[in-house]
Design a protein around this motif. Structure first.
Motif, PDB file in Angstrom:
ATOM      1  N   LEU B 251       0.823  -1.208   0.000  1.00  0.00           N
ATOM      2  CA  LEU B 251       0.000   0.000   0.000  1.00  0.00           C
ATOM      3  C   LEU B 251       0.858   1.259   0.000  1.00  0.00           C
ATOM      4  CD1 LEU B 251      -2.882  -1.021   2.432  1.00  0.00           C
ATOM      5  CD2 LEU B 251      -2.988  -0.735  -0.050  1.00  0.00           C
ATOM      6  N   ASP B 252       2.044   1.157   0.604  1.00  0.00           N
ATOM      7  CA  ASP B 252       2.970   2.295   0.600  1.00  0.00           C
ATOM      8  C   ASP B 252       3.575   2.547  -0.774  1.00  0.00           C
ATOM      9  OD1 ASP B 252       2.538   2.736   3.192  1.00  0.00           O
ATOM     10  OD2 ASP B 252       4.432   1.931   3.938  1.00  0.00           O
ATOM     11  N   GLY B 253       3.325   1.625  -1.708  1.00  0.00           N
ATOM     12  CA  GLY B 253       3.814   1.850  -3.063  1.00  0.00           C
ATOM     13  C   GLY B 253       5.123   1.162  -3.390  1.00  0.00           C
ATOM     14  N   MET B 254       5.588   0.272  -2.505  1.00  0.00           N
ATOM     15  CA  MET B 254       6.832  -0.441  -2.772  1.00  0.00           C
ATOM     16  C   MET B 254       6.679  -1.338  -4.003  1.00  0.00           C
ATOM     17  SD  MET B 254       9.933  -1.292  -1.896  1.00  0.00           S
ATOM     18  CE  MET B 254      10.219  -0.678  -0.239  1.00  0.00           C
ATOM     19  N   THR B 255       7.730  -1.400  -4.817  1.00  0.00           N
ATOM     20  CA  THR B 255       7.755  -2.322  -5.945  1.00  0.00           C
ATOM     21  C   THR B 255       8.148  -3.702  -5.409  1.00  0.00           C
ATOM     22  OG1 THR B 255       8.576  -0.505  -7.261  1.00  0.00           O
ATOM     23  CG2 THR B 255       8.696  -2.709  -8.246  1.00  0.00           C
ATOM     24  N   MET B 256       7.331  -4.703  -5.686  1.00  0.00           N
ATOM     25  CA  MET B 256       7.575  -5.998  -5.067  1.00  0.00           C
ATOM     26  C   MET B 256       7.506  -7.145  -6.067  1.00  0.00           C
ATOM     27  SD  MET B 256       5.103  -5.119  -1.854  1.00  0.00           S
ATOM     28  CE  MET B 256       5.162  -6.545  -0.825  1.00  0.00           C
ATOM     29  N   ALA B 257       8.412  -8.100  -5.893  1.00  0.00           N
ATOM     30  CA  ALA B 257       8.316  -9.370  -6.606  1.00  0.00           C
ATOM     31  C   ALA B 257       8.191 -10.436  -5.540  1.00  0.00           C
ATOM     32  CB  ALA B 257       9.557  -9.610  -7.453  1.00  0.00           C
ATOM     33  N   ILE B 258       7.124 -11.212  -5.595  1.00  0.00           N
ATOM     34  CA  ILE B 258       6.820 -12.130  -4.496  1.00  0.00           C
ATOM     35  C   ILE B 258       6.620 -13.540  -5.027  1.00  0.00           C
ATOM     36  CG2 ILE B 258       5.316 -12.544  -2.513  1.00  0.00           C
ATOM     37  CD1 ILE B 258       4.235  -9.548  -3.430  1.00  0.00           C
ATOM     38  N   VAL B 259       7.512 -14.434  -4.643  1.00  0.00           N
ATOM     39  CA  VAL B 259       7.290 -15.852  -4.922  1.00  0.00           C
ATOM     40  C   VAL B 259       6.472 -16.383  -3.764  1.00  0.00           C
ATOM     41  CG1 VAL B 259       8.384 -18.103  -5.076  1.00  0.00           C
ATOM     42  CG2 VAL B 259       9.409 -16.145  -6.235  1.00  0.00           C
ATOM     43  N   THR B 260       5.320 -16.931  -4.035  1.00  0.00           N
ATOM     44  CA  THR B 260       4.457 -17.307  -2.916  1.00  0.00           C
ATOM     45  C   THR B 260       3.534 -18.473  -3.249  1.00  0.00           C
ATOM     46  OG1 THR B 260       2.883 -16.458  -1.288  1.00  0.00           O
ATOM     47  CG2 THR B 260       2.642 -15.642  -3.535  1.00  0.00           C
ATOM     48  N   HIS B 261       3.117 -19.151  -2.187  1.00  0.00           N
ATOM     49  CA  HIS B 261       2.078 -20.166  -2.320  1.00  0.00           C
ATOM     50  C   HIS B 261       0.756 -19.667  -1.732  1.00  0.00           C
ATOM     51  CE1 HIS B 261       4.577 -23.300  -3.928  1.00  0.00           C
ATOM     52  NE2 HIS B 261       5.476 -23.110  -2.978  1.00  0.00           N
ATOM     53  N   GLU B 262       0.777 -18.402  -1.238  1.00  0.00           N
ATOM     54  CA  GLU B 262      -0.434 -17.836  -0.649  1.00  0.00           C
ATOM     55  C   GLU B 262      -1.293 -17.236  -1.753  1.00  0.00           C
ATOM     56  OE1 GLU B 262      -1.274 -17.939   2.554  1.00  0.00           O
ATOM     57  OE2 GLU B 262       0.565 -18.955   3.155  1.00  0.00           O
ATOM     58  N   MET B 263      -2.194 -18.054  -2.315  1.00  0.00           N
ATOM     59  CA  MET B 263      -2.967 -17.594  -3.470  1.00  0.00           C
ATOM     60  C   MET B 263      -3.896 -16.442  -3.099  1.00  0.00           C
ATOM     61  SD  MET B 263      -1.775 -19.221  -5.852  1.00  0.00           S
ATOM     62  CE  MET B 263      -0.380 -20.288  -5.581  1.00  0.00           C
ATOM     63  N   GLY B 264      -4.460 -16.488  -1.888  1.00  0.00           N
ATOM     64  CA  GLY B 264      -5.342 -15.413  -1.451  1.00  0.00           C
ATOM     65  C   GLY B 264      -4.598 -14.086  -1.433  1.00  0.00           C
ATOM     66  N   PHE B 265      -3.392 -14.119  -0.923  1.00  0.00           N
ATOM     67  CA  PHE B 265      -2.563 -12.912  -0.850  1.00  0.00           C
ATOM     68  C   PHE B 265      -2.231 -12.402  -2.252  1.00  0.00           C
ATOM     69  CE2 PHE B 265       1.676 -10.961  -0.725  1.00  0.00           C
ATOM     70  CZ  PHE B 265       1.446  -9.940   0.186  1.00  0.00           C
ATOM     71  N   ALA B 266      -1.833 -13.335  -3.131  1.00  0.00           N
ATOM     72  CA  ALA B 266      -1.485 -12.958  -4.500  1.00  0.00           C
ATOM     73  C   ALA B 266      -2.676 -12.276  -5.171  1.00  0.00           C
ATOM     74  CB  ALA B 266      -1.051 -14.187  -5.295  1.00  0.00           C
ATOM     75  N   ARG B 267      -3.836 -12.865  -4.967  1.00  0.00           N
ATOM     76  CA  ARG B 267      -5.044 -12.347  -5.600  1.00  0.00           C
ATOM     77  C   ARG B 267      -5.370 -10.941  -5.105  1.00  0.00           C
ATOM     78  NH1 ARG B 267      -9.838 -16.435  -6.274  1.00  0.00           N
ATOM     79  NH2 ARG B 267     -10.828 -15.442  -8.054  1.00  0.00           N
ATOM     80  N   GLU B 268      -5.161 -10.746  -3.810  1.00  0.00           N
ATOM     81  CA  GLU B 268      -5.566  -9.476  -3.203  1.00  0.00           C
ATOM     82  C   GLU B 268      -4.551  -8.361  -3.463  1.00  0.00           C
ATOM     83  OE1 GLU B 268      -6.542  -7.771   1.259  1.00  0.00           O
ATOM     84  OE2 GLU B 268      -6.112  -9.899   0.958  1.00  0.00           O
ATOM     85  N   VAL B 269      -3.263  -8.689  -3.352  1.00  0.00           N
ATOM     86  CA  VAL B 269      -2.241  -7.642  -3.345  1.00  0.00           C
ATOM     87  C   VAL B 269      -1.575  -7.438  -4.705  1.00  0.00           C
ATOM     88  CG1 VAL B 269      -0.018  -6.984  -2.339  1.00  0.00           C
ATOM     89  CG2 VAL B 269      -1.804  -7.942  -0.892  1.00  0.00           C
ATOM     90  N   ALA B 270      -1.388  -8.533  -5.466  1.00  0.00           N
ATOM     91  CA  ALA B 270      -0.602  -8.414  -6.691  1.00  0.00           C
ATOM     92  C   ALA B 270      -1.315  -7.570  -7.734  1.00  0.00           C
ATOM     93  CB  ALA B 270      -0.321  -9.798  -7.253  1.00  0.00           C
ATOM     94  N   THR B 271      -0.516  -6.842  -8.521  1.00  0.00           N
ATOM     95  CA  THR B 271      -1.080  -6.151  -9.682  1.00  0.00           C
ATOM     96  C   THR B 271      -0.938  -7.038 -10.912  1.00  0.00           C
ATOM     97  OG1 THR B 271       1.052  -5.075 -10.055  1.00  0.00           O
ATOM     98  CG2 THR B 271      -0.597  -3.840  -8.828  1.00  0.00           C
ATOM     99  N   ARG B 272      -0.027  -8.015 -10.814  1.00  0.00           N
ATOM    100  CA  ARG B 272       0.167  -8.929 -11.928  1.00  0.00           C
ATOM    101  C   ARG B 272       0.589 -10.281 -11.348  1.00  0.00           C
ATOM    102  NH1 ARG B 272       4.562  -8.885 -16.173  1.00  0.00           N
ATOM    103  NH2 ARG B 272       5.503  -7.244 -14.937  1.00  0.00           N
ATOM    104  N   VAL B 273       0.117 -11.348 -11.956  1.00  0.00           N
ATOM    105  CA  VAL B 273       0.479 -12.682 -11.483  1.00  0.00           C
ATOM    106  C   VAL B 273       1.182 -13.416 -12.626  1.00  0.00           C
ATOM    107  CG1 VAL B 273      -0.352 -14.869 -10.563  1.00  0.00           C
ATOM    108  CG2 VAL B 273      -1.482 -12.739  -9.907  1.00  0.00           C
TER     109      VAL B 273
END
Lengths: 212, 307
Positions: B251-273
């Protein structure tokens, strides 16, 4: 006799410090990353160094340094300093193997975290890996120190008066051997027990950050 | 902007990444998902060169991160007479083709046949070295700008929490000790762990450790954050607090690359999957596209198992 004790102490302590520094450097050399020829060169140097200094007796190294190498190079330093050098370099070979084991026992993730935050290889080693490695090898290093203290008794070969030589002299001048030699053994024992105590103390201090 | 161009990574005979290209723009939050062994962690580790790509390039804000022979740097090739001559010839031969495509083709050819070393003189060698310095970024500088969070946390075990947070900025002379301590305490306060400042990592819970590891990266004021399965090694009850912190960062605007198994998190936070499979990017899109209307068969299969 006090002179002898002092020399033994100087040679053992300075030798260990020198050996520790040399050992850490050599171990770091050996574990440098990279597969290219140049990157492998320091590791090869370590191999050669360890082979030479571990493969020949301490006394022989001392004799070569005192009677062959330094006269040939025209170096003239006190015999005690020579002994420190010889013991330091010899101990360095053993310490490098101890430290290598210690460094390998530190989780690879620690190095990765150090590198990932922007530290170079040297700084990662110095700040993160070596302190943890030293903690892991303190008991083994203590062992090495004890061995070093006792091995200093060969320095009389190059005319340094150490503890052993001093008591030998007492024995030779009084023709009384039983008391001086038993006392000599007792003094070594006290020194070694003292070192063992110090090592245990150091270990406890360094483990303060660990579980429990 | 992090650009991964045509990256291959082999571990011995095992091909982990095959021709992966991915661009992460400032402000994006890219979630990388996929089955284990698909190469997603390796891809992330290639970005800050914890794994050096076997082939291919990584660029950070227009500067090359991967080590390369100066003569193989595309910007340097583009400056050479050889390149200009070949480009002119190619244009004559096929006037309709786009110049960009032709240029890329020629650069590839020059790289492959190592033409610059054969045809360019010593004055170009000098020029190329100067150009090279301008166009690369040393890896340690690149890493300072890309924070990394690991699956197994990797807080420095020989340091307490405060030392963990300030050692990098202080010893790299980016901040004075006072400044770094102030930043560290402010960030610790924000995650509610200020009272742990003098504890050693071994006395903290997994979730606390991982949140402090995130803060450790933040203390370097990075522009990018790379997360390598940050919650996979945590007890289930601790996952939430870590994800919460990551969400705040997003939310602070950090650029992030996230390898994850948390699909709920990916769906909610990611701008691209990005969905990876077998060392390649099999499908990428917005979370709605990936989770709502997956096209790739493997992705459908994967989602049916994890959701």
């Amino acid at each position: 006799m006090l002179q002898g004790l002092e020399n033994t102490a100087i040679i053992a302590v300075a030798g260990l410090v020198l050996g520790f520094v040399i050992g850490c450097l050599l171990a770091t050399f050996k574990l440098l990353p990279g597969k290219k020829f140049w990157a492998r060169l320091p590791g090869r140097f370590t191999d050669l160094y360890v082979a030479l200094f571990r493969g020949t007796p301490m006394v022989v190294q001392l004799l070569i340094l005192h009677f062959v190498l330094f006269p040939a190079l025209g170096v003239d330093i006190p015999s005690v300093a020579e002994a420190v050098l010889a013991f330091g370099m010899n101990s360095g070979a053993y310490v490098s193997e101890i430290m290598r084991g210690g460094i390998l026992s530190v989780d690879k993730g620690q190095t990765e975290a150090g590198r990932a935050i922007g530290f170079g290889y040297g700084r990662t080693m110095l700040k993160i890996v070596l302190p943890q490695a030293v903690k892991n090898v303190i008991p083994t290093l203590g062992n090495e120190f004890v061995a070093l203290v006792k091995e200093t008794s060969v320095v009389s070969f190059i005319a340094v008066i150490d503890l052993t030589k001093a008591f030998q002299n007492i024995g030779n001048s009084t023709y009384e051997y039983i008391v001086p030699y038993l006392m000599l053994a007792a003094i070594y024992l006290v020194i070694v027990l003292g070192i063992t105590g110090l090592v245990k103390l150091a270990e406890r201090r360094l483990r303060a950050g660990d579980r429990n | 902007m992090i650009e991964i161009k045509n990256v291959y990574k082999n571990f011995g005979s095992l091909k982990v990444l095959k021709a992966v290209s991915l661009t992460i723009q400032k402000g994006e939050k890219v979630a990388i998902i996929g089955p284990s062994g698909s190469g997603k962690s390796t891809l992330l580790r290639c970005m800050n060169l914890l794994e050096e790509p076997t082939y291919g390039e990584v660029w950070l804000d227009g500067k090359l991160v991967t080590p390369v022979d100066p003569y193989l740097h595309p910007d340097i090739i583009a400056e050479s007479k050889t390149f200009k001559k070949l480009l002119a010839q190619a244009k004559e031969a096929s006037p309709k083709a786009s110049e960009k495509a032709l240029a890329e083709e020629i650069i590839a050819r020059i790289k492959k046949e190592d033409l610059l070393k054969k045809h360019e003189g010593s004055s170009f060698a000098q020029k190329s070295r100067a150009l090279y310095k301008e166009n690369i970024i040393p890896i340690n500088l690149a890493r300072r700008r890309m924070g990394m969070v690991f699956q197994n946390v990797n807080l420095f075990n020989n340091m307490n929490v405060l030392e963990n947070l300030i050692t990098a900025p202080v010893s790299l002379k980016l901040k004075t000790k006072e400044e770094a301590t102030e930043t560290a305490l402010r960030l610790l306060d924000r995650i509610g762990l200020k009272e742990k400042v003098n504890e050693y990592p071994s006395k903290l819970s997994g979730g606390q450790r991982q949140r402090i590891a995130i803060v450790r990266s933040l203390c370097m004021s990075p522009e990018y954050m790379l997360f390598d399965e940050p919650t996979s090694a945590l007890d289930p009850e601790m996952v939430g607090e870590v994800l919460e912190l990551m969400k705040e960062l997003a939310l602070d605007g950090m650029t992030m690359a996230i390898v994850t198994h948390e699909m709920g998190f990916a769906r909610e936070v990611a701008t691209r999957v990005v969905f990876m499979d077998g060392g390649q990017i099999a499908e990428e899109g917005t979370p709605e596209e990936i989770f709502g209307a997956p096209k790739n068969e493997r992705l459908k299969d994967f989602l049916s198992k994890v959701l």
